[in-house]
Design an enzyme around this catalytic site. Structure first.
Site, PDB file in Angstrom:
ATOM      1  N   ASP A 302      -2.856   4.055  -0.884  1.00  0.00           N
ATOM      2  CA  ASP A 302      -1.560   5.310  -0.646  1.00  0.00           C
ATOM      3  C   ASP A 302      -0.529   4.299   0.070  1.00  0.00           C
ATOM      4  O   ASP A 302      -0.940   3.342   1.247  1.00  0.00           O
ATOM      5  CB  ASP A 302      -2.158   6.274   0.471  1.00  0.00           C
ATOM      6  CG  ASP A 302      -0.729   7.150  -0.004  1.00  0.00           C
ATOM      7  OD1 ASP A 302      -0.300   7.001  -0.741  1.00  0.00           O
ATOM      8  OD2 ASP A 302      -0.761   8.237   0.831  1.00  0.00           O
ATOM      9  N   ASP A 540      -3.831   9.136   3.854  1.00  0.00           N
ATOM     10  CA  ASP A 540      -3.910  10.594   4.626  1.00  0.00           C
ATOM     11  C   ASP A 540      -3.199  12.454   4.190  1.00  0.00           C
ATOM     12  O   ASP A 540      -3.264  12.812   5.237  1.00  0.00           O
ATOM     13  CB  ASP A 540      -2.349   9.824   6.064  1.00  0.00           C
ATOM     14  CG  ASP A 540      -1.377   9.795   5.158  1.00  0.00           C
ATOM     15  OD1 ASP A 540      -0.976  10.156   4.177  1.00  0.00           O
ATOM     16  OD2 ASP A 540      -0.546   9.267   6.194  1.00  0.00           O
ATOM     17  N   ASP A 544      -4.359  13.324  -1.197  1.00  0.00           N
ATOM     18  CA  ASP A 544      -5.099  12.177  -1.015  1.00  0.00           C
ATOM     19  C   ASP A 544      -6.663  12.298  -1.880  1.00  0.00           C
ATOM     20  O   ASP A 544      -7.642  11.848  -1.776  1.00  0.00           O
ATOM     21  CB  ASP A 544      -5.284  11.326  -0.062  1.00  0.00           C
ATOM     22  CG  ASP A 544      -4.095  10.813  -0.704  1.00  0.00           C
ATOM     23  OD1 ASP A 544      -3.030   9.831  -1.604  1.00  0.00           O
ATOM     24  OD2 ASP A 544      -2.997  10.405   0.591  1.00  0.00           O
TER      25      ASP A 544
END
Length: 803
Positions: A302, A540, A544
């Site tokens: 990410d 985080d 996700d």
């Protein structure tokens, strides 16, 4: 339900209305994914097939009254304790992180502001939020125009402005401004809760070592009872051996078939790995993920919080005309300092930069706070200057086109703000008169200083990297390019992918994705996994969670959402992605050394099963449990543990079971041949059972030492010392405590017999070891073994899928 007018921003709900909603279950119950309970952890490590088999054997020994032969249960208890302690420790640390990030919220009830836990908020409550506060439940804005950060939900790093009537989503943050909103959805009905609900399933542990151990234990449990029963009936019923002796020899055979030491070594090695990583601020919640990371060939990242720090940085300041850069810095510092009480990430970056350059802020008589409607902030100094800071089109109005070339000369990753001087501000904050541009300041997402080196490490290790973000694909691409992600220029805008098939196709061919939804992230990870890759995922946010749950190994940041932390196997406590190479290196050290050491344990498992079968026809079984304990400790346990601690950063290749069997089968075959010779020829040399048992132990130890020599090559001083210590333990046990281990002093006949059998068995071992460990292009034996292991593993998987 009362109409909306009755729950206005000025009065809120009264006590009776709150009680009605509580009774109806309309409270904001915590729906975050939880960590396992201590009871679950204890049960998972206690009620296992491995523990059950050993407990059954311990009960049999208990009936004989010879309790020293129950020493093998120490391995069981220690293994169980290691697993429970490690997992409980990780659970408690993650739970503490969740508690530390929990905050009270301010709601309006009966016209009064009260602070409440998030769980006490009810539907239709009026919640008051200011800069930095997190939205506790979904709702609709009734007052204010806040700027919201929804990156934990969508992955989009750009803040979103909200107006009266707009929706707020649980998990988002107020970046600027203040807001009052009415709660419309609570608990499981909320946006974040619905994403979490999709992740409420048991994620299987993807560990080849764990599967191998389970397969071996299951195989042992299948053959254990018939072989044990056959051996007991032969020795007790047919041969007339005393009951106690028959039971002990049977238990010794059955204990030998269970890879106790391998289970303990695996738990010990992984526990040490998790402890070492914990010292580096890496929290491992599931110890077997250390192995998974050592095998990872695709790592999905990410952008926000992983490659970037989540903060902004000033890259350059330019003065315009007679205004120097230093004067431009002073001007924007005066504005941001005046608005410091409502500072967002951009303002904090500007303040930090100005203070680092020694800027001085002027005294201010009036402050124009930032609003999402105006898109700028400003102030009036005591000297009468009116300074404004914001995006050019909002600060300069129709004259902004004159500055397009100057603004476009900044980098593609940079966001440019204009600082200007105006004639003044109206009462509502609108800019008066002409504006004089003082300068431009460029900011960008701060890339972690270690990100490029970390990504370079993974490229060098043959790991393919994919950046999957909810942010603008052009922004994601430029950041990915800056840190060296391969194929960063060829990015994908996931919002243009209308079918799952298009997402799956892109997942296999592209490396950079923007505007990705949580469901698309999950599809990408699933597709890569289905293509045979071992996939790790970092993230985080709530957006996700689905992908983290789907990945073979998931890594989250401690500063992220509680849901992301709770579903991840690894949590980076200090939020530093640079720890990832350390995690991979620790995994490789552990797994490579474990593969080498595990061969020592499977030797005992294989030769015990074969000898048990042989001894049904040629009784008695030559060992008793206490002798197997000596063999397991000196030739297997101690050397395997010592070898597992050595540095080893080689990439993990090949299957675990195949790699182990290539080393262990030659030793097992040599021991079986040696003990078979003892059983058949021992009587001809006038040896009784005790003498034959002693010879069997000595020969097994000799082949075991030979295997240690082979797997220790090249022989370093440390490994040479290990060999000396192994032989020392054997000598002390055999010669110093013969009565305790039920061993006989060697006679001349026994010595001659031992030498002859040792030469033959060691020659057989070395011949088989060379054949099975040749490179594949030099012989077919290794290929046949690999095919056999492949067939065995597929059969095991098919059987468990049916279950």
């Amino acid at each position: 339900m009362e109409p909306e007018a009755q729950t206005s921003a000025l009065f809120g709900l009264n006590d009776e209305q709150v009680a009605q909603r509580v009774a109806a279950g309309l409270t904001n119950a915590n729906t975050d994914l939880k960590t396992k309970s201590i009871r679950q952890i204890f049960a998972e490590h206690t009620f296992t097939l491995f523990n059950g088999i050993n407990l059954f054997l311990a009960i049999l020994v208990l009936f004989t009254g010879r309790l020293r032969n129950m020493a093998f249960m120490g391995v069981v208890f220690f293994n169980m304790a290691v697993g429970i302690v490690q997992e409980v420790r990780a659970k408690q640390m993650v739970d503490r992180l969740t508690i530390l990030t929990a905050k009270q919220v301010v709601v309006v009830r009966s016209g009064q502001q009260v602070e409440l836990p998030v769980e006490s908020v009810v539907q239709d409550d009026i919640v008051l939020l200011r800069h930095g506060d997190q939205v506790p439940a979904d709702g609709v804005v009734v007052r204010g125009e806040p700027l919201m950060d929804e990156s934990l939900l969508t992955g989009e790093s750009e803040s979103v402005e909200k107006h009266v009537g707009d929706e707020l989503f649980s998990g988002s943050f107020v970046v600027a401004g203040e807001v009052a909103y009415r709660v419309t959805r609570v608990g499981a009905a909320g946006y974040a809760a619905k994403i979490n609900a999709e992740a409420h399933y048991v994620k299987p542990v993807n560990s080849e070592i764990m599967r191998t151990l389970s397969m071996i234990i299951e195989f042992a449990s299948i053959v254990l009872i018939p072989l044990g029963a056959g051996l007991f009936l032969r020795t007790y019923v047919i041969e007339g051996t005393p009951l106690v002796d028959a039971m002990l020899s049977t238990v010794a055979a059955m204990v030998g078939m269970i890879p106790q030491g391998l289970v303990l070594l695996t738990s010990g090695v992984l526990a040490i790995a998790t402890t070492r990583l914990g010292m580096r601020n890496v929290l491992v919640q599931q110890s077997y993920c250390v192995e998974t990371l050592a095998r990872v060939d695709i790592l999905c990242l990410d952008k926000t919080g992983t490659i970037t720090s989540g903060q902004m940085e000033v890259t350059q300041v330019r003065g315009v005309g007679e205004t120097s850069p230093e004067e431009a810095i002073g001007a924007f510092y005066t504005v941001t300092k005046a608005n410091a009480n409502d500072a967002n990430e951009t303002a904090r970056a500007l303040i930090t930069y100005a203070e680092q350059h020694g800027a001085q802020a002027e005294s201010v008589s009036r402050v124009i706070p930032f609003s999402s409607a105006r898109k700028y902030s400003g102030c009036v100094t005591e000297s009468g200057r009116s300074i404004v800071l914001g995006a050019a089109q909002f600060v300069l109005g129709s004259t902004a086109v004159e500055w397009c070339d100057a603004i476009s000369s900044f980098g593609e990753r940079e966001r440019v703000l204009t600082v200007a001087e105006a004639e003044g501000f109206e009462q509502n904050g609108a800019i008066l008169g002409a504006r004089r541009v003082l300068g431009f300041v460029a900011l960008r997402d701060e890339i972690r200083p270690t990100a490029a080196d970390t990504i370079s490490y993974f490229h060098d290790q043959g790991v393919n990297l994919k950046v999957i973000s909810g942010d603008d694909p052009r922004t994601v691409s430029s950041i990915a390019k800056a840190v060296g992600i391969k194929g960063a220029d060829s990015y994908v805008d996931a919002s243009t992918l209308s079918t799952e098939e298009q997402v799956m196709s892109a997942a296999l061919t592209k490396n950079v994705f923007g505007r990705v939804t949580p469901q698309q992230k999950r599809t990408i990870v699933r597709t890569l996994h289905s293509a045979g890759h071992t996939v790790a995922m970092t993230g985080d946010g709530v957006n996700d969670v689905l992908a983290l749950k789907e990945a073979d190994c998931s890594v989250s940041m401690a500063s992220g959402s509680a849901a992301a932390r709770n579903v991840s196997e690894i949590v980076l406590v200090d939020n530093d992605f640079a720890h990832m190479p350390e995690v991979v290196a620790e995994g490789r050290r552990s797994i490579n050394n474990l593969q080498r050491s595990a061969s020592l344990f499977l030797v005992k498992t294989v030769f015990s099963a074969v000898l048990t079968f042989i001894c049904i026809f040629l009784p008695p079984y030559p060992f008793i449990p206490v002798q197997m304990t000596l063999l397991a400790s000196a030739v297997i346990g101690w050397p395997s543990f010592a070898l597992s601690m050595e540095p080893n950063h080689d990439r993990v290749t090949g299957g675990f079971l195949a790699n182990v069997l290539r080393r262990s089968l030659p030793a097992s075959a040599a021991i079986v041949a040696a003990v078979f010779a003892v059983q058949v020829l021992g009587g001809s040399f006038g040896m009784d059972f005790a003498q034959r048992s002693t010879c069997a132990l000595y020969l097994s130890a000799a082949v075991g030492v030979a295997l240690i020599v082979r797997i220790s090559r090249p022989l370093t001083p440390l490994r040479a010392a290990l060999l000396v210590s192994v032989m020392g333990i054997l000598l002390v046990g055999c010669l110093g405590f013969p009565e305790f281990f039920s061993l006989e002093r060697p006679t001349v006949t026994m010595a001659l017999f031992l030498v002859a059998c040792a030469i033959a068995s060691l020659a057989l071992f070395h011949m088989l070891y060379e054949r099975l460990n040749r490179p594949h292009d030099e012989g077919e034996d290794g290929d046949r073994l690999s095919y056999f292991v492949w067939w065995l593993e597929r059969s095991y998987e098919r059987r468990h899928r049916k279950k």
